[in-house]
Design a protein around this motif. Structure first.
Motif, PDB file in Angstrom:
ATOM      1  N   UNK A 230       3.387  -0.350 -10.938  1.00 46.02           N
ATOM      2  CA  UNK A 230       1.806  -0.410 -11.166  1.00 46.02           C
ATOM      3  C   UNK A 230       1.206  -0.179  -9.678  1.00 46.02           C
ATOM      4  N   UNK A 231      -0.075   0.481  -9.979  1.00 50.94           N
ATOM      5  CA  UNK A 231      -1.135   0.839  -8.898  1.00 50.94           C
ATOM      6  C   UNK A 231      -2.407   0.163  -9.065  1.00 50.94           C
ATOM      7  N   UNK A 232      -2.930  -0.510  -8.093  1.00 48.01           N
ATOM      8  CA  UNK A 232      -4.056  -1.101  -8.441  1.00 48.01           C
ATOM      9  C   UNK A 232      -5.267  -0.656  -7.489  1.00 48.01           C
ATOM     10  N   UNK A 233      -6.399  -0.370  -8.202  1.00 47.27           N
ATOM     11  CA  UNK A 233      -7.454   0.610  -7.470  1.00 47.27           C
ATOM     12  C   UNK A 233      -8.772  -0.128  -7.754  1.00 47.27           C
ATOM     13  N   UNK A 234      -9.607  -0.346  -6.699  1.00 48.43           N
ATOM     14  CA  UNK A 234     -11.027  -0.681  -6.871  1.00 48.43           C
ATOM     15  C   UNK A 234     -11.922   0.482  -6.336  1.00 48.43           C
ATOM     16  N   UNK A 235     -12.751   0.903  -7.141  1.00 50.18           N
ATOM     17  CA  UNK A 235     -13.500   1.933  -6.851  1.00 50.18           C
ATOM     18  C   UNK A 235     -14.663   1.634  -5.961  1.00 50.18           C
TER      19      UNK A 235
ATOM     20  N   UNK B 260      -4.124  -4.891  -4.047  1.00 48.06           N
ATOM     21  CA  UNK B 260      -2.995  -5.827  -4.573  1.00 48.06           C
ATOM     22  C   UNK B 260      -3.403  -6.068  -6.009  1.00 48.06           C
ATOM     23  N   UNK B 261      -2.435  -6.472  -6.874  1.00 47.87           N
ATOM     24  CA  UNK B 261      -2.267  -7.015  -8.185  1.00 47.87           C
ATOM     25  C   UNK B 261      -3.242  -8.222  -8.021  1.00 47.87           C
ATOM     26  N   UNK B 262      -3.235  -9.138  -7.105  1.00 46.55           N
ATOM     27  CA  UNK B 262      -4.176 -10.277  -7.145  1.00 46.55           C
ATOM     28  C   UNK B 262      -5.768  -9.712  -6.621  1.00 46.55           C
TER      29      UNK B 262
ATOM     30  N   UNK C 129      -6.845  -8.396  -9.838  1.00 46.91           N
ATOM     31  CA  UNK C 129      -7.097  -9.557 -11.013  1.00 46.91           C
ATOM     32  C   UNK C 129      -8.520 -10.183 -10.653  1.00 46.91           C
ATOM     33  N   UNK C 130      -8.706 -10.463  -9.428  1.00 42.05           N
ATOM     34  CA  UNK C 130      -9.831 -11.396  -8.908  1.00 42.05           C
ATOM     35  C   UNK C 130     -11.342 -10.503  -9.349  1.00 42.05           C
ATOM     36  N   UNK C 131     -11.154  -9.081  -8.982  1.00 38.79           N
ATOM     37  CA  UNK C 131     -12.150  -8.241  -9.284  1.00 38.79           C
ATOM     38  C   UNK C 131     -12.310  -8.429 -10.832  1.00 38.79           C
ATOM     39  N   UNK C 132     -11.374  -8.431 -11.692  1.00 39.57           N
ATOM     40  CA  UNK C 132     -11.455  -8.233 -13.123  1.00 39.57           C
ATOM     41  C   UNK C 132     -12.054  -9.445 -13.480  1.00 39.57           C
ATOM     42  N   UNK C 133     -11.709 -10.723 -13.157  1.00 38.61           N
ATOM     43  CA  UNK C 133     -12.511 -12.056 -13.343  1.00 38.61           C
ATOM     44  C   UNK C 133     -13.813 -12.135 -12.928  1.00 38.61           C
ATOM     45  N   UNK C 134     -14.076 -11.515 -11.605  1.00 44.87           N
ATOM     46  CA  UNK C 134     -15.730 -11.525 -11.406  1.00 44.87           C
ATOM     47  C   UNK C 134     -16.326 -10.787 -12.325  1.00 44.87           C
ATOM     48  N   UNK C 135     -15.925  -9.688 -12.802  1.00 44.02           N
ATOM     49  CA  UNK C 135     -16.723  -8.923 -13.831  1.00 44.02           C
ATOM     50  C   UNK C 135     -16.918  -9.412 -15.149  1.00 44.02           C
ATOM     51  N   UNK C 136     -15.753 -10.097 -15.468  1.00 43.45           N
ATOM     52  CA  UNK C 136     -15.748 -11.043 -16.749  1.00 43.45           C
ATOM     53  C   UNK C 136     -16.721 -12.191 -16.567  1.00 43.45           C
ATOM     54  N   UNK C 137     -16.908 -12.811 -15.475  1.00 42.98           N
ATOM     55  CA  UNK C 137     -17.618 -14.009 -15.348  1.00 42.98           C
ATOM     56  C   UNK C 137     -19.157 -13.168 -15.311  1.00 42.98           C
ATOM     57  N   UNK C 138     -19.504 -12.176 -14.833  1.00 45.62           N
ATOM     58  CA  UNK C 138     -20.663 -11.900 -14.600  1.00 45.62           C
ATOM     59  C   UNK C 138     -21.097 -11.439 -15.849  1.00 45.62           C
ATOM     60  N   UNK C 139     -20.654 -10.635 -16.672  1.00 41.12           N
ATOM     61  CA  UNK C 139     -20.659 -10.352 -18.216  1.00 41.12           C
ATOM     62  C   UNK C 139     -21.172 -11.567 -18.794  1.00 41.12           C
ATOM     63  N   UNK C 140     -20.245 -12.492 -18.899  1.00 40.44           N
ATOM     64  CA  UNK C 140     -20.506 -13.806 -19.592  1.00 40.44           C
ATOM     65  C   UNK C 140     -21.826 -14.444 -19.219  1.00 40.44           C
ATOM     66  N   UNK C 141     -21.966 -14.311 -18.002  1.00 43.36           N
ATOM     67  CA  UNK C 141     -23.519 -15.057 -17.475  1.00 43.36           C
ATOM     68  C   UNK C 141     -24.658 -14.226 -17.908  1.00 43.36           C
ATOM     69  N   UNK C 142     -24.655 -12.799 -17.916  1.00 41.50           N
ATOM     70  CA  UNK C 142     -25.578 -12.011 -18.355  1.00 41.50           C
ATOM     71  C   UNK C 142     -25.820 -11.944 -19.778  1.00 41.50           C
TER      72      UNK C 142
END
Length: 101
Positions: A14-19, A45-47, A50-63
């Motif tokens: 597994x490889x993880x990227x943030x563009x 890293x995987x962590x 995961x943190x970036x995905x969590x941030x995006x989900x929280x931002x989406x829920x808030x919006x």
């Protein structure tokens, strides 16, 4: 991802990227190879992924909550205007879409 009837030549890792635009990505590559990215980004890293995905989900829920509150306020304003104009409560609710108390 695997294709039916095809086996990888080696072990997949597994490889993880943030563009650069903040988009997270997860991919699998053959061990020992570094994938080429389709646009500028950084391997993380995987962590961190995961943190970036969590941030995006929280931002989406808030919006979504913000949009729902604004929608409810518009329905309430329409309902109040209809009631002030003398429209019966049931009709005002139906016309405005307001379902609150």
């Amino acid at each position: 991802m695997t294709i039916a009837g095809v086996s990888p030549v080696g072990e997949l890792v597994d490889v993880f990227v943030i563009y650069e635009d903040g988009t997270p990505a997860h991919m699998q590559v053959l061990a020992g190879t570094e994938p080429m990215l389709s646009r500028p980004g950084a391997f993380v890293s995987r962590a961190e992924y995961g943190e970036r995905v969590r941030e995006l989900r929280e931002g989406t829920a808030a919006r979504v909550a913000e949009l729902e509150a604004a929608d409810e306020a518009h329905h309430r304003a329409d309902y109040d205007a209809l009631r002030a104009a003398g429209v019966a409560e049931d009709s005002a609710r139906r016309l405005s879409g307001y379902g609150g108390a």
